[in-house]
Design a protein around this motif. Structure first.
Motif, PDB file in Angstrom:
ATOM      1  N   THR A  78       0.415  11.717   2.086  1.00  0.00           N
ATOM      2  CA  THR A  78      -0.235  12.235   0.881  1.00  0.00           C
ATOM      3  C   THR A  78       0.748  12.307  -0.285  1.00  0.00           C
ATOM      4  OG1 THR A  78      -1.746  13.526   2.245  1.00  0.00           O
ATOM      5  CG2 THR A  78      -1.571  14.145  -0.057  1.00  0.00           C
ATOM      6  N   ILE A  79       1.970  12.755  -0.029  1.00  0.00           N
ATOM      7  CA  ILE A  79       2.974  12.818  -1.098  1.00  0.00           C
ATOM      8  C   ILE A  79       3.224  11.425  -1.661  1.00  0.00           C
ATOM      9  CG2 ILE A  79       5.424  13.214  -1.563  1.00  0.00           C
ATOM     10  CD1 ILE A  79       5.233  15.622   0.342  1.00  0.00           C
ATOM     11  N   GLY A  80       3.350  10.427  -0.789  1.00  0.00           N
ATOM     12  CA  GLY A  80       3.564   9.052  -1.246  1.00  0.00           C
ATOM     13  C   GLY A  80       2.401   8.524  -2.072  1.00  0.00           C
ATOM     14  N   MET A  81       1.190   8.790  -1.626  1.00  0.00           N
ATOM     15  CA  MET A  81       0.011   8.317  -2.359  1.00  0.00           C
ATOM     16  C   MET A  81      -0.121   9.031  -3.708  1.00  0.00           C
ATOM     17  SD  MET A  81      -1.169   5.892  -0.603  1.00  0.00           S
ATOM     18  CE  MET A  81      -2.693   5.598  -1.431  1.00  0.00           C
ATOM     19  N   VAL A  82       0.137  10.321  -3.738  1.00  0.00           N
ATOM     20  CA  VAL A  82       0.047  11.067  -4.999  1.00  0.00           C
ATOM     21  C   VAL A  82       1.115  10.593  -5.976  1.00  0.00           C
ATOM     22  CG1 VAL A  82       0.388  13.350  -6.032  1.00  0.00           C
ATOM     23  CG2 VAL A  82      -1.093  13.091  -4.056  1.00  0.00           C
ATOM     24  N   ALA A  83       2.326  10.378  -5.487  1.00  0.00           N
ATOM     25  CA  ALA A  83       3.399   9.890  -6.362  1.00  0.00           C
ATOM     26  C   ALA A  83       3.039   8.517  -6.925  1.00  0.00           C
ATOM     27  CB  ALA A  83       4.720   9.837  -5.602  1.00  0.00           C
ATOM     28  N   GLY A  84       2.559   7.625  -6.062  1.00  0.00           N
ATOM     29  CA  GLY A  84       2.163   6.296  -6.531  1.00  0.00           C
ATOM     30  C   GLY A  84       1.032   6.354  -7.537  1.00  0.00           C
ATOM     31  N   LEU A  85       0.022   7.171  -7.250  1.00  0.00           N
ATOM     32  CA  LEU A  85      -1.114   7.312  -8.162  1.00  0.00           C
ATOM     33  C   LEU A  85      -0.672   7.902  -9.491  1.00  0.00           C
ATOM     34  CD1 LEU A  85      -4.205   7.190  -8.581  1.00  0.00           C
ATOM     35  CD2 LEU A  85      -4.318   9.488  -7.621  1.00  0.00           C
ATOM     36  N   HIS A  86       0.230   8.869  -9.435  1.00  0.00           N
ATOM     37  CA  HIS A  86       0.669   9.501 -10.673  1.00  0.00           C
ATOM     38  C   HIS A  86       1.513   8.541 -11.518  1.00  0.00           C
ATOM     39  CE1 HIS A  86       1.239  12.831 -13.356  1.00  0.00           C
ATOM     40  NE2 HIS A  86       2.518  12.535 -13.420  1.00  0.00           N
ATOM     41  N   PHE A  87       2.389   7.777 -10.881  1.00  0.00           N
ATOM     42  CA  PHE A  87       3.179   6.796 -11.640  1.00  0.00           C
ATOM     43  C   PHE A  87       2.298   5.697 -12.214  1.00  0.00           C
ATOM     44  CE2 PHE A  87       6.922   8.232  -9.023  1.00  0.00           C
ATOM     45  CZ  PHE A  87       7.531   8.874 -10.075  1.00  0.00           C
ATOM     46  N   TRP A  88       1.188   5.393 -11.529  1.00  0.00           N
ATOM     47  CA  TRP A  88       0.287   4.353 -11.992  1.00  0.00           C
ATOM     48  C   TRP A  88      -0.593   4.841 -13.137  1.00  0.00           C
ATOM     49  CZ3 TRP A  88      -4.945   3.226  -9.480  1.00  0.00           C
ATOM     50  CH2 TRP A  88      -5.535   2.095 -10.058  1.00  0.00           C
ATOM     51  N   LYS A  89      -1.253   5.985 -12.958  1.00  0.00           N
ATOM     52  CA  LYS A  89      -2.236   6.477 -13.932  1.00  0.00           C
ATOM     53  C   LYS A  89      -1.699   7.520 -14.907  1.00  0.00           C
ATOM     54  CE  LYS A  89      -5.958   4.230 -12.858  1.00  0.00           C
ATOM     55  NZ  LYS A  89      -6.681   3.439 -13.820  1.00  0.00           N
ATOM     56  N   ARG A  90      -0.616   8.220 -14.563  1.00  0.00           N
ATOM     57  CA  ARG A  90      -0.048   9.273 -15.418  1.00  0.00           C
ATOM     58  C   ARG A  90      -1.076  10.346 -15.780  1.00  0.00           C
ATOM     59  NH1 ARG A  90       5.394   8.837 -15.203  1.00  0.00           N
ATOM     60  NH2 ARG A  90       6.054   6.720 -15.562  1.00  0.00           N
ATOM     61  N   ALA A  92      -2.216  14.035 -14.411  1.00  0.00           N
ATOM     62  CA  ALA A  92      -1.896  15.115 -13.478  1.00  0.00           C
ATOM     63  C   ALA A  92      -3.125  15.609 -12.727  1.00  0.00           C
ATOM     64  CB  ALA A  92      -1.234  16.265 -14.227  1.00  0.00           C
ATOM     65  N   MET A  93      -4.235  15.776 -13.425  1.00  0.00           N
ATOM     66  CA  MET A  93      -5.438  16.285 -12.752  1.00  0.00           C
ATOM     67  C   MET A  93      -5.934  15.307 -11.695  1.00  0.00           C
ATOM     68  SD  MET A  93      -5.794  19.257 -13.868  1.00  0.00           S
ATOM     69  CE  MET A  93      -7.352  19.730 -13.206  1.00  0.00           C
ATOM     70  N   LEU A  94      -5.918  14.027 -12.006  1.00  0.00           N
ATOM     71  CA  LEU A  94      -6.316  13.013 -11.030  1.00  0.00           C
ATOM     72  C   LEU A  94      -5.402  13.075  -9.816  1.00  0.00           C
ATOM     73  CD1 LEU A  94      -8.021  10.544 -10.228  1.00  0.00           C
ATOM     74  CD2 LEU A  94      -6.363   9.138 -11.453  1.00  0.00           C
ATOM     75  N   SER A  95      -4.111  13.194 -10.040  1.00  0.00           N
ATOM     76  CA  SER A  95      -3.153  13.264  -8.937  1.00  0.00           C
ATOM     77  C   SER A  95      -3.387  14.500  -8.074  1.00  0.00           C
ATOM     78  CB  SER A  95      -1.730  13.286  -9.482  1.00  0.00           C
ATOM     79  OG  SER A  95      -1.469  12.150 -10.241  1.00  0.00           O
ATOM     80  N   ILE A  96      -3.620  15.634  -8.704  1.00  0.00           N
ATOM     81  CA  ILE A  96      -3.832  16.879  -7.958  1.00  0.00           C
ATOM     82  C   ILE A  96      -5.094  16.804  -7.119  1.00  0.00           C
ATOM     83  CG2 ILE A  96      -4.394  19.329  -8.218  1.00  0.00           C
ATOM     84  CD1 ILE A  96      -2.497  19.278 -10.692  1.00  0.00           C
ATOM     85  N   PHE A  97      -6.199  16.397  -7.734  1.00  0.00           N
ATOM     86  CA  PHE A  97      -7.468  16.357  -7.002  1.00  0.00           C
ATOM     87  C   PHE A  97      -7.475  15.267  -5.933  1.00  0.00           C
ATOM     88  CE2 PHE A  97      -9.214  18.573 -10.844  1.00  0.00           C
ATOM     89  CZ  PHE A  97      -9.529  19.749 -10.180  1.00  0.00           C
ATOM     90  N   ALA A  98      -6.926  14.106  -6.239  1.00  0.00           N
ATOM     91  CA  ALA A  98      -6.875  13.030  -5.247  1.00  0.00           C
ATOM     92  C   ALA A  98      -5.976  13.420  -4.083  1.00  0.00           C
ATOM     93  CB  ALA A  98      -6.390  11.733  -5.893  1.00  0.00           C
ATOM     94  N   GLY A  99      -4.836  14.048  -4.374  1.00  0.00           N
ATOM     95  CA  GLY A  99      -3.939  14.476  -3.310  1.00  0.00           C
ATOM     96  C   GLY A  99      -4.561  15.540  -2.431  1.00  0.00           C
ATOM     97  N   THR A 100      -5.236  16.497  -3.031  1.00  0.00           N
ATOM     98  CA  THR A 100      -5.902  17.541  -2.248  1.00  0.00           C
ATOM     99  C   THR A 100      -6.986  16.940  -1.370  1.00  0.00           C
ATOM    100  OG1 THR A 100      -5.465  19.143  -4.003  1.00  0.00           O
ATOM    101  CG2 THR A 100      -7.171  19.714  -2.395  1.00  0.00           C
TER     102      THR A 100
END
Length: 115
Positions: A78-90, A92-100
């Motif tokens: 999950t940490i890897g996917m959230v980091a990748g998603l955040h670097f891709w889309k920038r 924060a809310m998307l990263s938080i909700f997708a990671g959860t």
């Protein structure tokens, strides 16, 4: 069951909390309306959110059983996917909700049960 606080006590507590919250929000605008904030405060403003997020990640990983199945794989995945998603889309809310959502899916569906 007896009441812990009466109506008057509750109103005093709510009023004090509201005034303290308002004061902490208004104080920076009052103090720095005529001049720029000091460099130290600007550095804290810039670096505080990532530091808080790092502390949250460390706190969330403190109880992971690294030497027992599933060896922290749901958390690390999950940490890897959230980091990748955040670097891709920038976003924060998307990263938080997708990671959860991803973490809950991995844990509830027991995806790493084969270990």
């Amino acid at each position: 069951m007896t009441e812990m606080f009466g109506t008057m006590e509750m109103l005093v507590i709510i009023t004090a909390t509201a005034l303290a919250t308002f004061a902490t929000r208004a104080l920076p605008f009052i103090c720095f309306s005529c001049r720029a904030p000091p460099e130290g405060l600007s550095a804290i403003e810039k670096n505080l959110p990532p530091m808080i997020l790092l502390l949250l990640v460390i706190y969330c990983l403190k109880d992971v059983q690294w030497f027992a199945a599933p060896y922290g794989l749901p958390e690390l995945f999950t940490i890897g996917m959230v980091a990748g998603l955040h670097f891709w889309k920038r976003n924060a809310m998307l990263s938080i909700f997708a990671g959860t959502g991803l973490y809950m899916l991995l844990v509830q569906c027991d995806v790493f049960s084969f270990l």
